[in-house]
Motif scaffolding. Structure first.
Motif, PDB file in Angstrom:
ATOM      1  N   ILE A 155       0.841  -1.194   0.000  1.00  0.00           N
ATOM      2  CA  ILE A 155       0.000   0.000   0.000  1.00  0.00           C
ATOM      3  C   ILE A 155       0.876   1.243   0.000  1.00  0.00           C
ATOM      4  O   ILE A 155       2.060   1.186   0.336  1.00  0.00           O
ATOM      5  N   ASP A 156       0.266   2.392  -0.377  1.00  0.00           N
ATOM      6  CA  ASP A 156       0.965   3.667  -0.236  1.00  0.00           C
ATOM      7  C   ASP A 156       0.517   4.330   1.062  1.00  0.00           C
ATOM      8  O   ASP A 156      -0.239   3.743   1.849  1.00  0.00           O
ATOM      9  N   THR A 157       0.952   5.559   1.293  1.00  0.00           N
ATOM     10  CA  THR A 157       0.674   6.216   2.566  1.00  0.00           C
ATOM     11  C   THR A 157      -0.774   6.655   2.721  1.00  0.00           C
ATOM     12  O   THR A 157      -1.167   7.122   3.792  1.00  0.00           O
ATOM     13  N   THR A 158      -1.581   6.490   1.674  1.00  0.00           N
ATOM     14  CA  THR A 158      -3.012   6.780   1.773  1.00  0.00           C
ATOM     15  C   THR A 158      -3.824   5.498   1.938  1.00  0.00           C
ATOM     16  O   THR A 158      -5.050   5.537   1.915  1.00  0.00           O
ATOM     17  N   SER A 159      -3.134   4.378   2.077  1.00  0.00           N
ATOM     18  CA  SER A 159      -3.696   3.023   2.212  1.00  0.00           C
ATOM     19  C   SER A 159      -4.198   2.465   0.884  1.00  0.00           C
ATOM     20  O   SER A 159      -4.800   1.387   0.840  1.00  0.00           O
ATOM     21  N   LYS A 160      -3.938   3.169  -0.219  1.00  0.00           N
ATOM     22  CA  LYS A 160      -4.304   2.650  -1.535  1.00  0.00           C
ATOM     23  C   LYS A 160      -3.387   1.491  -1.909  1.00  0.00           C
ATOM     24  O   LYS A 160      -2.171   1.546  -1.703  1.00  0.00           O
ATOM     25  N   ALA A 161      -3.965   0.434  -2.469  1.00  0.00           N
ATOM     26  CA  ALA A 161      -3.174  -0.724  -2.884  1.00  0.00           C
ATOM     27  C   ALA A 161      -2.355  -0.374  -4.123  1.00  0.00           C
ATOM     28  O   ALA A 161      -2.905  -0.113  -5.190  1.00  0.00           O
ATOM     29  N   VAL A 162      -1.050  -0.353  -3.958  1.00  0.00           N
ATOM     30  CA  VAL A 162      -0.133  -0.139  -5.083  1.00  0.00           C
ATOM     31  C   VAL A 162       0.112  -1.473  -5.784  1.00  0.00           C
ATOM     32  O   VAL A 162       0.194  -1.547  -7.004  1.00  0.00           O
ATOM     33  N   ILE A 163       0.247  -2.499  -4.983  1.00  0.00           N
ATOM     34  CA  ILE A 163       0.364  -3.871  -5.483  1.00  0.00           C
ATOM     35  C   ILE A 163      -0.729  -4.671  -4.788  1.00  0.00           C
ATOM     36  O   ILE A 163      -0.739  -4.786  -3.557  1.00  0.00           O
ATOM     37  N   GLU A 164      -1.672  -5.178  -5.541  1.00  0.00           N
ATOM     38  CA  GLU A 164      -2.819  -5.872  -4.963  1.00  0.00           C
ATOM     39  C   GLU A 164      -2.376  -7.067  -4.113  1.00  0.00           C
ATOM     40  O   GLU A 164      -1.408  -7.760  -4.460  1.00  0.00           O
ATOM     41  N   PRO A 165      -3.074  -7.312  -2.998  1.00  0.00           N
ATOM     42  CA  PRO A 165      -2.736  -8.470  -2.149  1.00  0.00           C
ATOM     43  C   PRO A 165      -3.112  -9.778  -2.839  1.00  0.00           C
ATOM     44  O   PRO A 165      -4.212 -10.294  -2.671  1.00  0.00           O
ATOM     45  N   ASP A 166      -2.169 -10.288  -3.590  1.00  0.00           N
ATOM     46  CA  ASP A 166      -2.432 -11.439  -4.453  1.00  0.00           C
ATOM     47  C   ASP A 166      -1.378 -12.527  -4.298  1.00  0.00           C
ATOM     48  O   ASP A 166      -1.400 -13.518  -5.019  1.00  0.00           O
ATOM     49  N   TYR A 167      -0.433 -12.312  -3.358  1.00  0.00           N
ATOM     50  CA  TYR A 167       0.710 -13.211  -3.258  1.00  0.00           C
ATOM     51  C   TYR A 167       0.686 -14.009  -1.960  1.00  0.00           C
ATOM     52  O   TYR A 167       0.255 -13.529  -0.922  1.00  0.00           O
ATOM     53  N   ASP A 168       1.176 -15.242  -2.054  1.00  0.00           N
ATOM     54  CA  ASP A 168       1.288 -16.093  -0.873  1.00  0.00           C
ATOM     55  C   ASP A 168       2.385 -15.592   0.061  1.00  0.00           C
ATOM     56  O   ASP A 168       2.351 -15.845   1.265  1.00  0.00           O
ATOM     57  N   TYR A 169       3.356 -14.917  -0.518  1.00  0.00           N
ATOM     58  CA  TYR A 169       4.449 -14.325   0.263  1.00  0.00           C
ATOM     59  C   TYR A 169       5.035 -13.164  -0.520  1.00  0.00           C
ATOM     60  O   TYR A 169       5.056 -13.174  -1.749  1.00  0.00           O
ATOM     61  N   ALA A 170       5.515 -12.165   0.210  1.00  0.00           N
ATOM     62  CA  ALA A 170       6.254 -11.057  -0.412  1.00  0.00           C
ATOM     63  C   ALA A 170       7.360 -10.628   0.529  1.00  0.00           C
ATOM     64  O   ALA A 170       7.148 -10.514   1.748  1.00  0.00           O
ATOM     65  N   GLY A 171       8.542 -10.406  -0.031  1.00  0.00           N
ATOM     66  CA  GLY A 171       9.642  -9.882   0.760  1.00  0.00           C
ATOM     67  C   GLY A 171       9.592  -8.368   0.789  1.00  0.00           C
ATOM     68  O   GLY A 171       8.606  -7.745   0.391  1.00  0.00           O
ATOM     69  N   ASP A 172      10.662  -7.771   1.262  1.00  0.00           N
ATOM     70  CA  ASP A 172      10.766  -6.316   1.282  1.00  0.00           C
ATOM     71  C   ASP A 172      11.386  -5.821  -0.026  1.00  0.00           C
ATOM     72  O   ASP A 172      11.981  -6.589  -0.781  1.00  0.00           O
ATOM     73  N   LEU A 173      11.234  -4.537  -0.270  1.00  0.00           N
ATOM     74  CA  LEU A 173      11.856  -3.922  -1.445  1.00  0.00           C
ATOM     75  C   LEU A 173      13.356  -3.843  -1.223  1.00  0.00           C
ATOM     76  O   LEU A 173      13.828  -3.153  -0.326  1.00  0.00           O
ATOM     77  N   GLU A 174      14.100  -4.580  -2.007  1.00  0.00           N
ATOM     78  CA  GLU A 174      15.564  -4.632  -1.898  1.00  0.00           C
ATOM     79  C   GLU A 174      16.163  -4.416  -3.280  1.00  0.00           C
ATOM     80  O   GLU A 174      15.861  -5.156  -4.205  1.00  0.00           O
ATOM     81  N   GLU A 175      16.973  -3.381  -3.394  1.00  0.00           N
ATOM     82  CA  GLU A 175      17.636  -3.080  -4.668  1.00  0.00           C
ATOM     83  C   GLU A 175      16.606  -2.961  -5.796  1.00  0.00           C
ATOM     84  O   GLU A 175      16.789  -3.508  -6.888  1.00  0.00           O
ATOM     85  N   ASP A 176      15.503  -2.282  -5.490  1.00  0.00           N
ATOM     86  CA  ASP A 176      14.432  -1.967  -6.445  1.00  0.00           C
ATOM     87  C   ASP A 176      13.604  -3.169  -6.860  1.00  0.00           C
ATOM     88  O   ASP A 176      12.783  -3.067  -7.781  1.00  0.00           O
ATOM     89  N   LEU A 177      13.784  -4.306  -6.214  1.00  0.00           N
ATOM     90  CA  LEU A 177      13.009  -5.498  -6.550  1.00  0.00           C
ATOM     91  C   LEU A 177      12.426  -6.141  -5.293  1.00  0.00           C
ATOM     92  O   LEU A 177      13.007  -6.046  -4.200  1.00  0.00           O
ATOM     93  N   ILE A 178      11.282  -6.800  -5.471  1.00  0.00           N
ATOM     94  CA  ILE A 178      10.596  -7.473  -4.375  1.00  0.00           C
ATOM     95  C   ILE A 178      10.440  -8.942  -4.731  1.00  0.00           C
ATOM     96  O   ILE A 178       9.908  -9.288  -5.792  1.00  0.00           O
ATOM     97  N   LEU A 179      10.910  -9.811  -3.852  1.00  0.00           N
ATOM     98  CA  LEU A 179      10.700 -11.245  -4.048  1.00  0.00           C
ATOM     99  C   LEU A 179       9.253 -11.565  -3.692  1.00  0.00           C
ATOM    100  O   LEU A 179       8.757 -11.189  -2.630  1.00  0.00           O
ATOM    101  N   VAL A 180       8.559 -12.261  -4.582  1.00  0.00           N
ATOM    102  CA  VAL A 180       7.168 -12.654  -4.335  1.00  0.00           C
ATOM    103  C   VAL A 180       6.999 -14.130  -4.662  1.00  0.00           C
ATOM    104  O   VAL A 180       7.751 -14.712  -5.449  1.00  0.00           O
TER     105      VAL A 180
END
Length: 230
Positions: free
Chosen positions: A101-126
């Motif tokens: 989500i962004d700071t307004t609680s809007k979904a930037v990336i829809e909750p569609d993943y069984d797992y997601a890591g943190d943003l690291e080096e501009d990429l997110i493991l999902v």
């Protein structure tokens, strides 16, 4: 001299105004106060993080939400898990799925993943059956085709394919072949890899740089705990 004192005073006000609230606990509950010990959020939460990038995570009734640095609850306490904001987005889990989500609680990336890591080096493991990588906008950069994986470190990520581990770059190109039983994080020009319980370090060209300090078992963390308990 008087002008200098005024400048110093104004600068101190700017520093104080930019300071984020401090977490405190009272009777087992979490609240927040200023550096001058003025309470801005009463101790009503089960738990709370320190402020980072202007926001703190708070927990109530086992769910998570976000406060801004004025102490206002700006994102409702509805999430099963939550991570701190990084580059304007925060990882959340809702209805058993991960998204951002962004700071307004809007979904930037829809909750569609069984797992997601943190943003690291501009990429997110999902993960959604398979593992891959997306960017902060949710665009798939590296297809979800791997059995397992770790986040990017120093430009490379270790991933598992067909039962073996190797390393790829941020374009998904194989840098170290898939020949290892385990591979860890690439740091300082080398990565720890394991074959048949023996661990060594190799460089980007898959050339051995040194032996690991010890042999490792199937679960390195379990082995470490066993050693520490002795």
């Amino acid at each position: 001299m008087r002008s200098l004192c005024i400048i110093i005073f104004l600068m101190s006000l700017l520093v104080l105004s930019g300071q984020e609230p401090l977490r405190f606990y009272s009777n087992g509950k979490c609240g927040y106060k200023t550096n001058e010990n003025k309470i801005i959020v009463n101790a009503i939460y089960e738990a709370g993080s320190e402020f980072e990038n202007g926001y703190a995570i708070v927990m109530s009734n086992g769910k998570f939400g976000f406060l801004d640095k004025e102490g206002k609850l700006v994102i409702s306490i509805v999430y099963e898990e939550a991570g701190l904001f990084n580059n304007g987005i925060a990882k959340v889990k809702i209805n058993g799925k991960y998204g951002f989500i962004d700071t307004t609680s809007k979904a930037v990336i829809e909750p569609d993943y069984d797992y997601a890591g943190d943003l690291e080096e501009d990429l997110i493991l999902v993960k959604k059956a398979k593992v891959g990588f997306i960017d902060k906008n949710g665009k798939t950069i590296i297809p979800l085709m791997y059995d397992d994986g770790n986040h990017f470190s120093s430009g490379l990520a270790s991933v598992k394919l067909n039962g073996k581990w190797g390393l790829i770059d941020s374009k998904g190109i194989t840098v170290i072949p898939f020949i290892y039983d385990m591979a860890y994080f690439f740091m300082n020009g080398e990565v720890k890899v394991v074959n048949k319980d023996k661990a060594i370090y190799v460089n980007m060209k898959n050339r051995k740089t040194r032996n690991a300090e010890e042999r490792v078992g199937e679960n390195e963390e379990e082995e470490r705990e066993k050693r520490e308990s002795k």
